[in-house]
Design an enzyme around this catalytic site. Structure first.
Site, mmCIF file in Angstrom:
data_model
loop_
_atom_site.group_PDB
_atom_site.id
_atom_site.type_symbol
_atom_site.label_atom_id
_atom_site.label_comp_id
_atom_site.label_asym_id
_atom_site.label_seq_id
_atom_site.Cartn_x
_atom_site.Cartn_y
_atom_site.Cartn_z
ATOM 1 N N ASN A 1 0.859 -1.187 0.000
ATOM 2 C CA ASN A 1 0.000 0.000 0.000
ATOM 3 C C ASN A 1 0.899 1.243 0.000
ATOM 4 O O ASN A 1 1.452 1.597 1.033
ATOM 5 C CB ASN A 1 -0.894 -0.048 1.254
ATOM 6 C CG ASN A 1 -1.731 1.200 1.428
ATOM 7 O OD1 ASN A 1 -1.812 2.039 0.533
ATOM 8 N ND2 ASN A 1 -2.367 1.326 2.590
ATOM 9 N N TRP A 2 1.015 1.853 -1.169
ATOM 10 C CA TRP A 2 1.917 3.015 -1.275
ATOM 11 C C TRP A 2 1.345 4.254 -0.595
ATOM 12 O O TRP A 2 2.029 5.246 -0.432
ATOM 13 C CB TRP A 2 2.206 3.341 -2.753
ATOM 14 C CG TRP A 2 2.837 2.230 -3.528
ATOM 15 C CD1 TRP A 2 3.290 1.028 -3.043
ATOM 16 C CD2 TRP A 2 3.106 2.212 -4.943
ATOM 17 N NE1 TRP A 2 3.821 0.265 -4.069
ATOM 18 C CE2 TRP A 2 3.716 0.974 -5.242
ATOM 19 C CE3 TRP A 2 2.888 3.120 -5.981
ATOM 20 C CZ2 TRP A 2 4.107 0.618 -6.540
ATOM 21 C CZ3 TRP A 2 3.271 2.777 -7.271
ATOM 22 C CH2 TRP A 2 3.884 1.534 -7.541
ATOM 23 N N LYS A 3 0.074 4.221 -0.264
ATOM 24 C CA LYS A 3 -0.616 5.391 0.298
ATOM 25 C C LYS A 3 -0.400 6.597 -0.631
ATOM 26 O O LYS A 3 -0.321 6.421 -1.848
ATOM 27 C CB LYS A 3 -0.156 5.646 1.737
ATOM 28 C CG LYS A 3 -0.297 4.369 2.581
ATOM 29 C CD LYS A 3 -0.144 4.576 4.042
ATOM 30 C CE LYS A 3 -0.297 3.243 4.759
ATOM 31 N NZ LYS A 3 -0.201 3.361 6.205
ATOM 32 N N HIS B 1 -9.699 0.730 5.069
ATOM 33 C CA HIS B 1 -8.396 0.975 5.693
ATOM 34 C C HIS B 1 -8.590 1.941 6.869
ATOM 35 O O HIS B 1 -9.412 2.860 6.793
ATOM 36 C CB HIS B 1 -7.420 1.561 4.668
ATOM 37 C CG HIS B 1 -6.022 1.631 5.214
ATOM 38 N ND1 HIS B 1 -5.606 2.628 6.055
ATOM 39 C CD2 HIS B 1 -4.957 0.790 5.069
ATOM 40 C CE1 HIS B 1 -4.339 2.410 6.396
ATOM 41 N NE2 HIS B 1 -3.921 1.306 5.808
ATOM 42 N N GLU C 1 -7.028 4.414 7.879
ATOM 43 C CA GLU C 1 -6.881 5.841 7.562
ATOM 44 C C GLU C 1 -8.141 6.378 6.891
ATOM 45 O O GLU C 1 -8.516 7.541 7.093
ATOM 46 C CB GLU C 1 -5.631 6.042 6.682
ATOM 47 C CG GLU C 1 -4.361 5.878 7.521
ATOM 48 C CD GLU C 1 -3.136 5.402 6.759
ATOM 49 O OE1 GLU C 1 -3.108 5.492 5.524
ATOM 50 O OE2 GLU C 1 -2.206 4.917 7.430
ATOM 51 N N GLU D 1 -5.067 -5.056 10.781
ATOM 52 C CA GLU D 1 -4.063 -4.009 10.968
ATOM 53 C C GLU D 1 -4.355 -3.245 12.253
ATOM 54 O O GLU D 1 -5.196 -2.321 12.254
ATOM 55 C CB GLU D 1 -4.094 -3.027 9.795
ATOM 56 C CG GLU D 1 -3.795 -3.651 8.460
ATOM 57 C CD GLU D 1 -3.330 -2.592 7.454
ATOM 58 O OE1 GLU D 1 -2.180 -2.673 7.038
ATOM 59 O OE2 GLU D 1 -4.114 -1.693 7.139
ATOM 60 N N GLY E 1 2.395 2.507 10.651
ATOM 61 C CA GLY E 1 3.281 3.648 10.461
ATOM 62 C C GLY E 1 3.999 4.107 11.712
ATOM 63 O O GLY E 1 4.575 5.188 11.745
ATOM 64 N N SER F 1 3.499 -1.839 10.169
ATOM 65 C CA SER F 1 4.960 -1.781 10.309
ATOM 66 C C SER F 1 5.662 -3.102 10.012
ATOM 67 O O SER F 1 6.665 -3.427 10.640
ATOM 68 C CB SER F 1 5.337 -1.269 11.704
ATOM 69 O OG SER F 1 4.827 0.029 11.914
ATOM 70 N N GLY G 1 2.924 -1.053 4.260
ATOM 71 C CA GLY G 1 2.918 0.350 3.875
ATOM 72 C C GLY G 1 4.330 0.831 3.593
ATOM 73 O O GLY G 1 4.868 0.644 2.504
ATOM 74 N N GLY G 2 4.953 1.404 4.580
ATOM 75 C CA GLY G 2 6.267 2.031 4.426
ATOM 76 C C GLY G 2 7.290 1.171 3.702
ATOM 77 O O GLY G 2 7.993 1.639 2.795
HETATM 78 P P1 PGA Z 1 2.817 0.475 7.533
HETATM 79 O O1 PGA Z 1 1.372 0.596 6.880
HETATM 80 O O2 PGA Z 1 3.429 -0.809 7.039
HETATM 81 O O3 PGA Z 1 3.562 1.682 7.076
HETATM 82 O O4 PGA Z 1 2.616 0.440 9.024
HETATM 83 C C1 PGA Z 1 0.531 -0.520 6.751
HETATM 84 C C2 PGA Z 1 -0.818 -0.121 6.206
HETATM 85 O O5 PGA Z 1 -1.374 0.893 6.650
HETATM 86 O O6 PGA Z 1 -1.379 -0.792 5.324
#
Ligand code: PGA
Length: 250
Positions: free
Chosen positions: A9-11, A95, A97, A167, A173, A212, A233-234
């Site tokens: 997930n590049w966000k 998600h 967010e 998650e 994050g 993470s 994500g990251g």
């Molecule tokens: P993260 O994000 O690996 O940066 O914690 C995961 C996600 O929100 O899908």
């Protein structure tokens, strides 16, 4: 046994230049990932570029959000039919967010889940508790409640064509990862919950862990009985770290 899924997930992180470099790296390294279906989730403006670059690979494409409506007066939204034209085969729904920053509630998440399936695209339903909820001992009830909201709307059988991503909000994050045992406990509870309403779908349901995930934490997480891959994500923004997570899949 069916492959794991490792989803990136590049966000809201991309430019034409970084996308080109990342996709080039993924194309070069993807063959070494034997036991996972890799999926990338670029921001919408980079879908065309991603589709072209990945055309001759087995890397799948997803989107981070979608509009549940077919078409019409929905300023700023993107439809499933549009996404489908760019080879999209997965959609993230719910998600944390989206839930927290854009006030997406369970009802809207369920609508997006159903609309996605109606287009023969696989929804990845994201669920997870906040730190406060965990500290209050509410983790399992929050997570199974988020799943149940979709079961109520779409039925348990709909999970035959769905993926769940657990998650924990406090791990996204933040550099904090749920321990393999903490994650396994919740994954097992999700599967057990589905088992009660849709026993035929429970065993085959893929449940990804997210929060993470790194190359170093992936191996132990993926070794857990009910963890079927990761939503990253990251660490999905660099080809090397994303591919290393893919290689951790068994
Ligand atoms: P993260 O994000 O690996 O940066 O914690 C995961 C996600 O929100 O899908």
């Amino acid at each position: 046994m069916a492959k794991m899924i490792v989803a990136g997930n590049w966000k809201m992180n991309a430019s034409k230049e970084t996308v080109a470099a990342l996709l080039k790296g993924l194309k070069q390294g993807a063959l070494a990932v034997k036991n996972a279906q890799l999926v990338v989730f670029p921001p919408f403006p980079y879908l065309a570029q991603t589709q072209i670059e990945l055309a001759d690979t087995r890397i799948a494409i997803g989107v981070q959000n979608i509009c549940a409506a077919d078409n019409g007066a929905y300023t700023g939204e993107v439809s499933l039919a549009m996404a489908k034209e760019f080879g999209v085969s997965y959609v993230l729904v719910g998600h944390s967010e989206r839930r927290a920053l854009y006030a997406e509630g369970d009802a809207q998440v369920a609508l997006k889940f159903m609309a996605t399936q109606a287009m023969q695209i696989t929804p990845i339903l994201c669920v997870g508790e906040t730190l406060e909820q965990r500290e209050q001992g509410l983790t399992i009830s929050v997570v199974t409640g988020q799943i149940q909201a979709v079961i109520d709307a779409a039925g348990g059988a709909s999970f035959a064509n769905a993926v769940v991503a657990y998650e924990p909000v406090w791990a996204i994050g933040t550099g904090l990862t749920a321990s393999p045992a903490q994650a396994q406990e919740v994954h097992q509870a999700i599967r057990a919950h589905l088992e009660r309403v849709a026993p035929e779908q429970a065993a085959g349901l893929k449940i990804l862990y997210g929060g993470s995930v790194t190359a170093s934490s992936a191996q132990e997480l993926f070794a857990q009985a009910d963890i079927d891959g990761g939503l990253v994500g990251g660490a999905s923004l660099q080809a090397d770290s994303f591919l290393a997570i893919g290689q951790a899949a068994k």
